[in-house]
Scaffold this motif. Structure first.
Motif, PDB file in Angstrom:
ATOM      1  N   LYS A  79      49.321  46.605  36.776  1.00 34.02           N
ATOM      2  CA  LYS A  79      47.944  46.460  37.244  1.00 34.02           C
ATOM      3  C   LYS A  79      47.898  45.597  38.517  1.00 34.02           C
ATOM      4  CE  LYS A  79      43.300  45.124  35.947  1.00 34.02           C
ATOM      5  NZ  LYS A  79      42.318  44.876  34.914  1.00 34.02           N
ATOM      6  N   THR A  80      47.178  46.075  39.500  1.00 40.91           N
ATOM      7  CA  THR A  80      47.145  45.399  40.800  1.00 40.91           C
ATOM      8  C   THR A  80      45.719  45.072  41.217  1.00 40.91           C
ATOM      9  OG1 THR A  80      49.145  46.591  41.454  1.00 40.91           O
ATOM     10  CG2 THR A  80      47.869  45.609  43.230  1.00 40.91           C
ATOM     11  N   THR A  81      45.534  43.804  41.597  1.00 40.53           N
ATOM     12  CA  THR A  81      44.233  43.333  42.090  1.00 40.53           C
ATOM     13  C   THR A  81      44.376  42.933  43.551  1.00 40.53           C
ATOM     14  OG1 THR A  81      43.631  42.466  39.914  1.00 40.53           O
ATOM     15  CG2 THR A  81      42.433  41.559  41.806  1.00 40.53           C
ATOM     16  N   ILE A  96      39.191  44.894  42.664  1.00 46.57           N
ATOM     17  CA  ILE A  96      38.942  44.166  43.914  1.00 46.57           C
ATOM     18  C   ILE A  96      38.129  42.913  43.574  1.00 46.57           C
ATOM     19  CG2 ILE A  96      37.816  44.200  46.200  1.00 46.57           C
ATOM     20  CD1 ILE A  96      38.141  47.292  46.178  1.00 46.57           C
ATOM     21  N   VAL A  97      38.589  41.761  44.082  1.00 41.67           N
ATOM     22  CA  VAL A  97      37.798  40.524  44.026  1.00 41.67           C
ATOM     23  C   VAL A  97      37.406  40.222  45.463  1.00 41.67           C
ATOM     24  CG1 VAL A  97      37.857  38.037  43.555  1.00 41.67           C
ATOM     25  CG2 VAL A  97      38.971  39.634  41.970  1.00 41.67           C
ATOM     26  N   LEU A  98      36.112  40.187  45.708  1.00 45.93           N
ATOM     27  CA  LEU A  98      35.630  40.014  47.082  1.00 45.93           C
ATOM     28  C   LEU A  98      35.089  38.593  47.247  1.00 45.93           C
ATOM     29  CD1 LEU A  98      34.909  41.252  49.836  1.00 45.93           C
ATOM     30  CD2 LEU A  98      32.865  42.230  48.789  1.00 45.93           C
ATOM     31  N   VAL A  99      35.618  37.883  48.240  1.00 46.60           N
ATOM     32  CA  VAL A  99      35.236  36.486  48.461  1.00 46.60           C
ATOM     33  C   VAL A  99      34.368  36.408  49.715  1.00 46.60           C
ATOM     34  CG1 VAL A  99      36.082  34.118  48.665  1.00 46.60           C
ATOM     35  CG2 VAL A  99      37.502  35.836  47.515  1.00 46.60           C
ATOM     36  N   VAL A 100      33.149  35.884  49.543  1.00 45.27           N
ATOM     37  CA  VAL A 100      32.192  35.848  50.667  1.00 45.27           C
ATOM     38  C   VAL A 100      31.506  34.484  50.737  1.00 45.27           C
ATOM     39  CG1 VAL A 100      31.759  38.347  50.424  1.00 45.27           C
ATOM     40  CG2 VAL A 100      30.182  36.723  49.379  1.00 45.27           C
ATOM     41  N   SER A 135      41.660  39.393  36.923  1.00 46.44           N
ATOM     42  CA  SER A 135      41.764  39.686  35.485  1.00 46.44           C
ATOM     43  C   SER A 135      43.072  39.170  34.908  1.00 46.44           C
ATOM     44  CB  SER A 135      41.719  41.198  35.245  1.00 46.44           C
ATOM     45  OG  SER A 135      40.456  41.683  35.536  1.00 46.44           O
ATOM     46  N   ASN A 136      43.006  38.723  33.649  1.00 47.94           N
ATOM     47  CA  ASN A 136      44.190  38.177  32.968  1.00 47.94           C
ATOM     48  C   ASN A 136      45.352  39.151  32.894  1.00 47.94           C
ATOM     49  OD1 ASN A 136      43.345  35.628  32.459  1.00 47.94           O
ATOM     50  ND2 ASN A 136      42.291  36.190  30.549  1.00 47.94           N
TER      51      ASN A 136
END
Ligand code: CTP
Ligand code: MG
Length: 231
Positions: free
Chosen positions: A2-4, A49-53, A96-97
């Motif tokens: 799993k890839t984030t 996707i974790v999007l940082v804004v 995600s864990n």
């Protein structure tokens, strides 16, 4: 596996000198950040996707970017920090864990190719830590504080670092925990792994098109790329 991917868009874009933050500048009616997100949404290698804004942009991004363009891989839109490194750390906390691989990518690099994302991700189980990079075209001089050349490194060993940079999750988490505790700042993510962990970082050949949009001239280049590739 799993890839984030953590996509960073919490900078102030000072060098752009524009009244709107650089990643929201529109080209053909679409914000630059949307071009970036499309690549990872489309890539079969990316699960999350974790999007940082910036704090002030969370609402706009949720509504006008995530929902409007149906980026269903975005699991979190999270508030960034003062330095790039702080923003990455905020992103890492939301991964995600059950993720195995974390990529970190500049929101201001919309021209990364899906094939280079794939190439990078495929190398990570082998090398644990990999970055995209391109051979430098110029001869690079090391100078002293007075501007005198102290040495000329052999160009064949010099690469310009790009993003995405990708790591096994445990490795990048550990490197960032140490880095944040020590309050030391680095110019890219692999430097923390180079500095704190006994892990060699592999450079995977990228493309010159994968520019980081930084100043006004880059917007002109971006417009030309988009005319060429997206018509
Ligand atoms: N970034 C971030 N949080 C910060 C600083 C930077 O998420 N505190 C992100 C930027 O949004 C950008 C990427 O990291 O996508 C690369 O940084 P850079 O090109 O330097 O962007 P800015 O810091 O916004 O620009 P400048 O340095 O000109 O102010
Ligand atoms: Mg910056």
């Amino acid at each position: 596996m799993k890839t984030t991917v953590i996509i960073l868009a919490a900078g102030k874009g000072k060098r752009m000198n524009s009244n709107i933050n650089k990643q929201y500048i529109e080209i053909n009616n679409k914000p630059i950040l949307v071009y970036t997100l499309e690549k990872f949404q489309e890539s079969e290698c990316i699960d999350e996707i974790v999007l940082v804004v910036g704090k002030e942009d969370i609402e706009y991004v949720e509504k006008e970017i995530k929902n409007k363009y149906c980026f269903e891989k975005i699991n979190y839109v999270v508030e960034g920090g003062v330095e790039r490194q702080d923003s990455v750390y905020e992103g890492i906390k939301k991964v995600s864990n059950d993720t195995d691989i974390i990529l970190i990518h500049d929101g201001a690099r919309p021209f990364v190719s899906i094939s280079n994302i794939r190439k990078l991700v495929n190398e990570i189980p082998i090398h644990k830590a990999c970055i995209l990079g391109v051979k430098v075209k110029d001869t690079i001089k090391m100078v002293d504080n007075d501007g005198y050349i102290v040495n000329t490194p052999d160009r064949k060993n010099l690469y310009a670092a790009q993003t995405p940079q990708g790591f096994l999750k445990d490795i990048i988490e550990k490197a960032y925990e140490i880095g944040i505790n020590e309050n030391k700042f680095f110019t890219d993510d692999s430097m923390l792994v180079e500095e704190y962990l006994n892990t060699k970082v592999k450079v995977v050949e990228g493309s010159y098109e994968n520019i980081k949009i930084t100043t006004k001239e880059d917007i002109d280049i971006a417009k030309r790329y988009i005319e060429e590739y997206y018509k």
